[in-house]
Design an enzyme around this catalytic site. Sequence first.
Site, PDB file in Angstrom:
ATOM      1  N   SER A  11       0.635  -1.270  -0.151  1.00 39.99           N
ATOM      2  CA  SER A  11       0.074  -0.106  -0.056  1.00 39.99           C
ATOM      3  C   SER A  11       0.971   1.163   0.013  1.00 39.99           C
ATOM      4  CB  SER A  11      -0.902   0.047   1.240  1.00 39.99           C
ATOM      5  OG  SER A  11      -1.405   1.229   1.357  1.00 39.99           O
ATOM      6  N   SER A  12       0.440   2.141  -0.547  1.00 34.88           N
ATOM      7  CA  SER A  12       0.922   3.533  -0.556  1.00 34.88           C
ATOM      8  C   SER A  12       1.069   4.297   0.838  1.00 34.88           C
ATOM      9  CB  SER A  12       0.386   4.578  -1.366  1.00 34.88           C
ATOM     10  OG  SER A  12      -0.810   5.071  -0.775  1.00 34.88           O
ATOM     11  N   CYS A  13       0.514   3.373   1.903  1.00 34.98           N
ATOM     12  CA  CYS A  13       0.544   4.160   3.399  1.00 34.98           C
ATOM     13  C   CYS A  13       1.957   3.546   3.821  1.00 34.98           C
ATOM     14  CB  CYS A  13      -0.607   3.412   4.096  1.00 34.98           C
ATOM     15  SG  CYS A  13      -2.055   3.766   3.425  1.00 34.98           S
ATOM     16  N   TYR A  40      -1.543  -0.485  10.268  1.00 34.07           N
ATOM     17  CA  TYR A  40      -1.681  -1.163   8.884  1.00 34.07           C
ATOM     18  C   TYR A  40      -0.709  -0.956   8.037  1.00 34.07           C
ATOM     19  CZ  TYR A  40      -3.624  -1.812   4.080  1.00 34.07           C
ATOM     20  OH  TYR A  40      -4.059  -2.524   2.755  1.00 34.07           O
ATOM     21  N   LYS A  44       2.205  -3.915   6.452  1.00 37.37           N
ATOM     22  CA  LYS A  44       2.581  -3.846   5.014  1.00 37.37           C
ATOM     23  C   LYS A  44       4.348  -4.098   5.015  1.00 37.37           C
ATOM     24  CE  LYS A  44      -1.267  -4.364   2.912  1.00 37.37           C
ATOM     25  NZ  LYS A  44      -1.735  -5.478   2.192  1.00 37.37           N
ATOM     26  N   HIS A  83     -14.279   3.111   0.842  1.00 33.17           N
ATOM     27  CA  HIS A  83     -13.176   3.927   0.641  1.00 33.17           C
ATOM     28  C   HIS A  83     -13.930   5.226  -0.154  1.00 33.17           C
ATOM     29  CE1 HIS A  83      -9.711   0.801   1.233  1.00 33.17           C
ATOM     30  NE2 HIS A  83     -10.299   1.314   2.377  1.00 33.17           N
TER      31      HIS A  83
END
Length: 220
Positions: A11-13, A40, A44, A83
């Site tokens: 994820s970009s997170c 989260y 990842k 989302h």
Amino acid sequence: HGVQRLLFLGSSCIYPKNVSQPMNEDALLTGKLEPTNEPYAIAKIAGIKLCESYNRQYGRDYRSVMPTNLYGPGDNYHPENSHVVPAMLRRFHEAKLAQAPSVVIWGTGTPMREFLHVDDMAAACFHVMAMDKAGYEAHTQPMQNHINVGYGSDITIAELARMVARVVGYRGEITFDTSKPDGTPRKLMDSSRLNNLGWQPRVALEDGLAQAYADFCQAA
């Protein structure tokens, strides 16, 4: 179980909250994460590092791709836990049916986000896994072997809201509740590594939103 090849989706997170934009793969672990999704993101990051460790220790071919925000047919349109794109599609659709004079969007509308259609994401996954091991390793590093997957450009939440309203056919007013949080100011992926490997997104955002809205109407 003897799994030799594997694709891990991140994820970009994973990137720090205040990282330079666009975010490239080198930015991993260079700063503090966005607090609202830190657990989260850590999960990842742990997955990425697990894949890298298996590759180094056991000679596996485990690859990691980091998608930006995804949307498209088959999305979760739940009113409370969806989302941003499916949530907006539902909200503007219901406002159109109710002939509501306005729709309220959380925050200032100024944060910028990048959105990638799920079909483009699927194509990117196949593209990455179709590469031979030597080719993949030539464009990554043993302790940084993830690849970003993004659309290549971003828009503000306000621009997204206007686009969704246009796709849905809602003609009322769009207002912003500035007492609500904005979150990370910007999250644009640097996908040049994957672009240089021959992959490009094909689905334009407004066309993709129209597909997603048709899917929502069918599912509703």
